[in-house]
Design a protein around this motif. Structure first.
Motif, PDB file in Angstrom:
ATOM      1  N   PRO A 177       2.769   6.099  -9.404  1.00  0.00           N
ATOM      2  CA  PRO A 177       3.535   4.858  -9.225  1.00  0.00           C
ATOM      3  C   PRO A 177       3.205   4.269  -7.853  1.00  0.00           C
ATOM      4  CG  PRO A 177       4.944   6.759  -8.852  1.00  0.00           C
ATOM      5  CD  PRO A 177       3.602   7.297  -9.260  1.00  0.00           C
ATOM      6  N   VAL A 178       3.371   2.957  -7.729  1.00  0.00           N
ATOM      7  CA  VAL A 178       2.912   2.298  -6.505  1.00  0.00           C
ATOM      8  C   VAL A 178       3.633   2.834  -5.262  1.00  0.00           C
ATOM      9  CG1 VAL A 178       4.462   0.304  -6.627  1.00  0.00           C
ATOM     10  CG2 VAL A 178       2.196   0.066  -5.552  1.00  0.00           C
ATOM     11  N   ASP A 179       4.845   3.368  -5.424  1.00  0.00           N
ATOM     12  CA  ASP A 179       5.525   3.876  -4.218  1.00  0.00           C
ATOM     13  C   ASP A 179       4.925   5.200  -3.729  1.00  0.00           C
ATOM     14  OD1 ASP A 179       6.598   5.635  -6.043  1.00  0.00           O
ATOM     15  OD2 ASP A 179       8.612   4.762  -6.025  1.00  0.00           O
ATOM     16  N   ALA A 194      -7.790  -3.878  -8.533  1.00  0.00           N
ATOM     17  CA  ALA A 194      -7.730  -4.656  -9.774  1.00  0.00           C
ATOM     18  C   ALA A 194      -6.288  -4.996 -10.126  1.00  0.00           C
ATOM     19  CB  ALA A 194      -8.385  -3.863 -10.909  1.00  0.00           C
ATOM     20  N   ALA A 195      -5.453  -5.185  -9.098  1.00  0.00           N
ATOM     21  CA  ALA A 195      -4.030  -5.477  -9.318  1.00  0.00           C
ATOM     22  C   ALA A 195      -3.776  -6.979  -9.165  1.00  0.00           C
ATOM     23  CB  ALA A 195      -3.194  -4.697  -8.306  1.00  0.00           C
ATOM     24  N   PRO A 196      -2.702  -7.476  -9.764  1.00  0.00           N
ATOM     25  CA  PRO A 196      -2.408  -8.908  -9.633  1.00  0.00           C
ATOM     26  C   PRO A 196      -1.998  -9.266  -8.205  1.00  0.00           C
ATOM     27  CG  PRO A 196      -0.674  -7.771 -10.876  1.00  0.00           C
ATOM     28  CD  PRO A 196      -1.772  -6.783 -10.670  1.00  0.00           C
ATOM     29  N   ALA A 197      -2.214 -10.531  -7.855  1.00  0.00           N
ATOM     30  CA  ALA A 197      -1.791 -11.034  -6.551  1.00  0.00           C
ATOM     31  C   ALA A 197      -0.334 -11.439  -6.637  1.00  0.00           C
ATOM     32  CB  ALA A 197      -2.654 -12.236  -6.154  1.00  0.00           C
ATOM     33  N   THR A 198       0.514 -10.699  -5.943  1.00  0.00           N
ATOM     34  CA  THR A 198       1.937 -11.060  -5.887  1.00  0.00           C
ATOM     35  C   THR A 198       2.375 -10.893  -4.438  1.00  0.00           C
ATOM     36  OG1 THR A 198       2.772  -8.797  -6.185  1.00  0.00           O
ATOM     37  CG2 THR A 198       2.276 -10.044  -8.195  1.00  0.00           C
ATOM     38  N   ALA A 199       3.632 -11.245  -4.161  1.00  0.00           N
ATOM     39  CA  ALA A 199       4.152 -11.077  -2.793  1.00  0.00           C
ATOM     40  C   ALA A 199       4.072  -9.609  -2.380  1.00  0.00           C
ATOM     41  CB  ALA A 199       5.595 -11.586  -2.722  1.00  0.00           C
ATOM     42  N   LYS A 200       4.227  -8.703  -3.358  1.00  0.00           N
ATOM     43  CA  LYS A 200       4.247  -7.273  -3.036  1.00  0.00           C
ATOM     44  C   LYS A 200       2.862  -6.661  -2.834  1.00  0.00           C
ATOM     45  CE  LYS A 200       8.632  -6.166  -5.204  1.00  0.00           C
ATOM     46  NZ  LYS A 200       9.297  -5.669  -6.417  1.00  0.00           N
ATOM     47  N   THR A 201       1.819  -7.358  -3.273  1.00  0.00           N
ATOM     48  CA  THR A 201       0.485  -6.770  -3.141  1.00  0.00           C
ATOM     49  C   THR A 201      -0.331  -7.397  -2.012  1.00  0.00           C
ATOM     50  OG1 THR A 201      -0.465  -8.243  -4.823  1.00  0.00           O
ATOM     51  CG2 THR A 201       0.377  -6.112  -5.590  1.00  0.00           C
ATOM     52  N   VAL A 202       0.267  -8.292  -1.231  1.00  0.00           N
ATOM     53  CA  VAL A 202      -0.465  -8.917  -0.120  1.00  0.00           C
ATOM     54  C   VAL A 202      -0.879  -7.849   0.891  1.00  0.00           C
ATOM     55  CG1 VAL A 202      -0.290 -10.491   1.835  1.00  0.00           C
ATOM     56  CG2 VAL A 202       0.650 -11.148  -0.385  1.00  0.00           C
ATOM     57  N   LEU A 301       2.990 -12.448 -28.923  1.00  0.00           N
ATOM     58  CA  LEU A 301       1.746 -12.952 -28.325  1.00  0.00           C
ATOM     59  C   LEU A 301       1.179 -11.934 -27.333  1.00  0.00           C
ATOM     60  CD1 LEU A 301       2.939 -16.617 -27.733  1.00  0.00           C
ATOM     61  CD2 LEU A 301       1.331 -15.802 -29.480  1.00  0.00           C
ATOM     62  N   ALA A 302      -0.125 -11.983 -27.128  1.00  0.00           N
ATOM     63  CA  ALA A 302      -0.784 -11.130 -26.139  1.00  0.00           C
ATOM     64  C   ALA A 302      -0.709 -11.787 -24.768  1.00  0.00           C
ATOM     65  CB  ALA A 302      -2.243 -10.907 -26.541  1.00  0.00           C
ATOM     66  N   ALA A 303      -0.512 -10.974 -23.725  1.00  0.00           N
ATOM     67  CA  ALA A 303      -0.553 -11.428 -22.329  1.00  0.00           C
ATOM     68  C   ALA A 303       0.525 -12.459 -22.005  1.00  0.00           C
ATOM     69  CB  ALA A 303      -1.947 -11.962 -21.977  1.00  0.00           C
ATOM     70  N   ILE A 304       1.761 -12.159 -22.468  1.00  0.00           N
ATOM     71  CA  ILE A 304       2.895 -13.024 -22.110  1.00  0.00           C
ATOM     72  C   ILE A 304       3.159 -12.890 -20.613  1.00  0.00           C
ATOM     73  CG2 ILE A 304       5.402 -13.328 -22.394  1.00  0.00           C
ATOM     74  CD1 ILE A 304       5.043 -12.555 -25.328  1.00  0.00           C
ATOM     75  N   ILE A 305       3.346 -14.029 -19.958  1.00  0.00           N
ATOM     76  CA  ILE A 305       3.593 -14.030 -18.514  1.00  0.00           C
ATOM     77  C   ILE A 305       5.060 -13.695 -18.251  1.00  0.00           C
ATOM     78  CG2 ILE A 305       3.671 -15.522 -16.475  1.00  0.00           C
ATOM     79  CD1 ILE A 305       1.281 -17.074 -17.727  1.00  0.00           C
ATOM     80  N   ASP A 306       5.243 -12.761 -17.301  1.00  0.00           N
ATOM     81  CA  ASP A 306       6.596 -12.373 -16.893  1.00  0.00           C
ATOM     82  C   ASP A 306       6.931 -13.199 -15.663  1.00  0.00           C
ATOM     83  OD1 ASP A 306       8.780 -11.205 -15.655  1.00  0.00           O
ATOM     84  OD2 ASP A 306       8.072  -9.142 -15.935  1.00  0.00           O
ATOM     85  N   SER A 307       7.783 -14.221 -15.827  1.00  0.00           N
ATOM     86  CA  SER A 307       7.936 -15.145 -14.698  1.00  0.00           C
ATOM     87  C   SER A 307       8.714 -14.507 -13.554  1.00  0.00           C
ATOM     88  CB  SER A 307       8.558 -16.471 -15.141  1.00  0.00           C
ATOM     89  OG  SER A 307       9.825 -16.256 -15.666  1.00  0.00           O
ATOM     90  N   SER A 308       9.412 -13.410 -13.781  1.00  0.00           N
ATOM     91  CA  SER A 308      10.058 -12.740 -12.645  1.00  0.00           C
ATOM     92  C   SER A 308       9.043 -11.909 -11.853  1.00  0.00           C
ATOM     93  CB  SER A 308      11.211 -11.854 -13.130  1.00  0.00           C
ATOM     94  OG  SER A 308      10.708 -10.792 -13.915  1.00  0.00           O
ATOM     95  N   ALA A 309       8.054 -11.328 -12.539  1.00  0.00           N
ATOM     96  CA  ALA A 309       7.040 -10.522 -11.850  1.00  0.00           C
ATOM     97  C   ALA A 309       5.944 -11.407 -11.252  1.00  0.00           C
ATOM     98  CB  ALA A 309       6.417  -9.515 -12.805  1.00  0.00           C
ATOM     99  N   GLY A 310       5.721 -12.562 -11.835  1.00  0.00           N
ATOM    100  CA  GLY A 310       4.720 -13.483 -11.292  1.00  0.00           C
ATOM    101  C   GLY A 310       3.334 -13.263 -11.857  1.00  0.00           C
ATOM    102  N   TYR A 311       3.226 -12.522 -12.964  1.00  0.00           N
ATOM    103  CA  TYR A 311       1.922 -12.362 -13.622  1.00  0.00           C
ATOM    104  C   TYR A 311       2.124 -11.964 -15.066  1.00  0.00           C
ATOM    105  CZ  TYR A 311       2.510  -7.306 -12.797  1.00  0.00           C
ATOM    106  OH  TYR A 311       2.968  -6.018 -12.767  1.00  0.00           O
TER     107      TYR A 311
END
Lengths: 311, 311
Positions: A177-179, A194-202, A301-311
């Motif tokens: 896990p990321v922690d 290969a992780a999404p760009a979010t506030a937490k991955t900067v 649907l495939a690849a539904i965007i989770d608007s709380s996670a941001g990806y």
């Protein structure tokens, strides 16, 4: 949601025969945006996206795998009644192959070889490694990471995956896990971001992380430039803290002329072209066929965007 | 042949603790060459090989996978009473990984990227390909070719193998006998040369073959330089008849300074270092363990040299 008739699907911003055909192959009926579509397949960027979607639209398919630009533009939040899907997964195999090309080129010292103009094998011996028996840290096991793992296995490398929750990723020797990501830096021989760009991955990978890596490590980034601290990377490359970097994405991007990364000998830069148009467009069309098929039959649907996670 | 006592095995030309340990692990007893050994494990080249072997020696293990130098030196023919084994197979995975690194670097246009110092993705788009869905011609399906096929499969490429007799190679979509090799040149997208150097394979790939290939083809040679006609290769690369070449071996070898291959932008040269000492020595030691085990138990040795075929 199920349909008693084929769903009506608009393609924009421009009419496009390839995508109209994809809609038909998925069991939909192509129409214009002003013809009360049930869904919209968008092939362009956020700039030209309609400010107000027709009320009939319940699903929008975006063409990008990473959709942080669409969040930044406010597009997703402006239409909360709509289900948004990204193209995540559609380009996974293509980008994973590119990551593998960069990693193998690094491990086999191809940048140094390409700079040579004389037959000097002993000069290269100390730089030559192998992925066989190596442990590759896969940071983010979405489509790209999951596509890469079996490619690495075919060469005899083990994958050590890091995901948000740490649920075991198929084919990975272990999933953290990321922690617990701090266990990764000294445990892996090489790294693929290969992780999404979010506030937490900067700047997830910075000076402290480079310092913990092996001096033989190659770091590959095929995600987004923001995940790697560029100044710390230049330092790590210059001082030999790591062996090299393969970058399809940079921060800033585009990388300006004269930036130190251009002149470091142990860097391979591909200007965000791991998924070039000739490979991207047909892959996105296949993704559209799949999702229109699901939409028409009421499947998820495939690849539904989770608007709380941001990806 | 079976033993009622552990076989006595000499290591030469120099005493070597690593190989003595390999002999012991295989169930043998290390001894000197003048102590009536049953077998000899040779870690050097043909130059220092004994002109006359003790009569007690019934098996000699050579350290090379390709043994044409040993035939040229007359070593094998001078001792017809001895079973000779090569190290064929021992380095197969290492060299196959190197071939994959060269091929992927070519298909992903890494040489052109490494020459750039500006962010110009559109310049690279037309040069970028993928191995997914591609057909790779594998010329020679010995250890290296057989190790490469599953690596390619993991990326979604098909292998079209060519062998002497054309018996189906595991994992290959099709296997052609060498007398049908002319079907290969236009059927495959890329080529990996991995066949032994014999009188029959000299300049197997020349002007006519390059002319039949696709202009997007990359040609990788990890076998021996003699299999490719160098002048024809330089022509094909200069005129765009093929996209590029990845060469671990050349003809002449070493490639002299100033040779045109050094300055062509679409060539990756690695100076016969696909199997560097740090990877080679432990792999050879494992091969010795395996063959000493077989020798001690009377089983058939691995990689027996066929002195009529020359490999």
């Amino acid at each position: 949601m199920t349909f008693t008739r084929p769903p009506r699907i608009a393609v924009g911003p421009d009419p496009d025969e390839l995508f109209d055909r994809a809609v038909v192959r998925g069991g939909g009926v192509p129409c214009r945006l002003d013809e009360q579509p049930d869904a919209l397949v968008w092939t362009g960027g956020p700039a030209g996206f309609p400010e107000l979607l027709p009320e009939s639209v319940r699903w929008v398919q975006l063409p990008a795998a990473g959709v942080e630009e669409w969040f930044a533009a406010g597009t997703v939040k402006a239409h909360p009644q709509v289900t948004w899907t990204s193209a995540a997964g559609a380009y996974a195999a293509t980008v994973a192959e590119h990551a593998l090309a960069l990693l193998l080129a690094g491990v086999r010292a191809l940048p140094a070889h390409l700079a040579a103009s004389s037959w000097t094998p002993t000069e290269f011996y100390p730089k030559l490694g192998t992925l066989r028996g190596a442990v590759v840290g896969i940071i983010g096991a979405g489509g790209i990471g999951r596509a890469l793992i079996p490619m690495l296995a075919g060469i005899g490398a083990q994958s050590l995956a890091v995901t948000r929750a740490g649920r075991p990723v198929p084919g990975a020797a272990e999933t953290l896990p990321v922690d617990r990501i701090d266990e990764l830096w000294s445990a892996a021989d090489h790294f693929v971001v290969a992780a999404p760009a979010t506030a937490k991955t900067v700047r997830l990978v910075g000076a402290r992380q480079f310092a913990a890596m092996k001096p033989t490590a190659w770091v590959i980034n095929v995600a987004r430039g923001s995940l790697v601290d560029t100044d710390a990377l230049v330092d790590a490359l210059s001082t030999g803290a790591i062996a090299g970097a393969g970058l399809d994405v940079t921060d800033p991007e585009p990388l300006p002329d004269g930036h130190p990364l251009w002149s470091l000998p142990n860097v391979i830069i591909t200007p965000h072209d791991s998924n070039p148009p000739a490979l991207r467009v047909p892959a996105f069309a296949e993704h559209v066929v799949e999702n229109v098929t699901r939409f028409a039959s009421g499947a998820e649907l495939a690849a539904i965007i989770d608007s709380s996670a941001g990806y």
